[in-house]
Design a protein around this motif. Structure first.
Motif, PDB file in Angstrom:
ATOM      1  N   VAL A  36       4.037 -39.684 -36.954  1.00 58.89           N
ATOM      2  CA  VAL A  36       3.734 -40.400 -38.190  1.00 58.89           C
ATOM      3  C   VAL A  36       4.879 -40.566 -39.173  1.00 58.89           C
ATOM      4  O   VAL A  36       5.468 -39.282 -39.444  1.00 58.89           O
ATOM      5  N   SER A  37       5.397 -41.522 -39.591  1.00 61.36           N
ATOM      6  CA  SER A  37       6.628 -41.368 -40.480  1.00 61.36           C
ATOM      7  C   SER A  37       6.491 -41.027 -41.668  1.00 61.36           C
ATOM      8  O   SER A  37       5.421 -40.827 -42.325  1.00 61.36           O
ATOM      9  N   LYS A  39       7.134 -42.053 -44.402  1.00 56.26           N
ATOM     10  CA  LYS A  39       6.616 -42.782 -45.533  1.00 56.26           C
ATOM     11  C   LYS A  39       5.235 -42.956 -45.533  1.00 56.26           C
ATOM     12  O   LYS A  39       4.520 -43.025 -46.696  1.00 56.26           O
ATOM     13  N   ASP A  40       4.582 -42.840 -44.227  1.00 58.95           N
ATOM     14  CA  ASP A  40       3.282 -43.155 -44.005  1.00 58.95           C
ATOM     15  C   ASP A  40       2.516 -41.692 -44.532  1.00 58.95           C
ATOM     16  O   ASP A  40       1.494 -41.903 -45.316  1.00 58.95           O
ATOM     17  N   ARG A  43       2.277 -41.866 -48.403  1.00 63.75           N
ATOM     18  CA  ARG A  43       1.395 -42.977 -48.867  1.00 63.75           C
ATOM     19  C   ARG A  43      -0.111 -42.314 -48.473  1.00 63.75           C
ATOM     20  O   ARG A  43      -0.964 -42.445 -49.597  1.00 63.75           O
ATOM     21  N   PHE A  44      -0.527 -41.578 -47.467  1.00 62.11           N
ATOM     22  CA  PHE A  44      -1.666 -40.898 -47.235  1.00 62.11           C
ATOM     23  C   PHE A  44      -2.011 -39.849 -48.079  1.00 62.11           C
ATOM     24  O   PHE A  44      -2.862 -39.668 -48.476  1.00 62.11           O
ATOM     25  N   GLU A  91      -6.523 -47.490 -47.523  1.00 67.04           N
ATOM     26  CA  GLU A  91      -5.157 -47.109 -47.529  1.00 67.04           C
ATOM     27  C   GLU A  91      -4.982 -46.268 -46.353  1.00 67.04           C
ATOM     28  O   GLU A  91      -3.906 -46.168 -45.572  1.00 67.04           O
TER      29      GLU A  91
END
Length: 93
Positions: A36-37, A39-40, A43-44, A91
């Protein structure tokens, strides 16, 4: 003659190596770095904080926390020890 692997929890395909499959059989988990990046993940994490702070309320979510009755107790995501049923949050999923 080489005996075939007897693995119960994974399928023989081109996704996981034999070593990864054996590790999963032995340990019950598999760590895949950078799956998982960053960035993700960020966000999470931000959405998790919003859920913990009750800024959003996805249907069915259950947040469990250790609350200490002290005058200086600050309710935050750091006091959450379990989060259940957050699959309805758009999200995160």
């Amino acid at each position: 003659r080489v005996s075939p692997l007897c693995l119960s929890y994974t399928l023989d395909n081109d996704v996981l190596t034999t070593e990864q499959r054996q590790f999963y059989e032995d340990n019950g988990y598999l760590l895949i770095k950078k799956l998982v990046s960053d960035k993700d993940i960020e966000r999470f994490r931000k959405e998790f904080v919003r859920i913990c702070n009750k800024e959003v309320n996805p249907p069915g979510v259950l947040i469990m926390r250790d609350e200490i009755r002290r005058p200086n107790f600050v309710r935050s995501e750091k006091t959450v020890n379990k989060a259940h049923d957050f699959q309805e949050d758009e999200e995160v999923f």
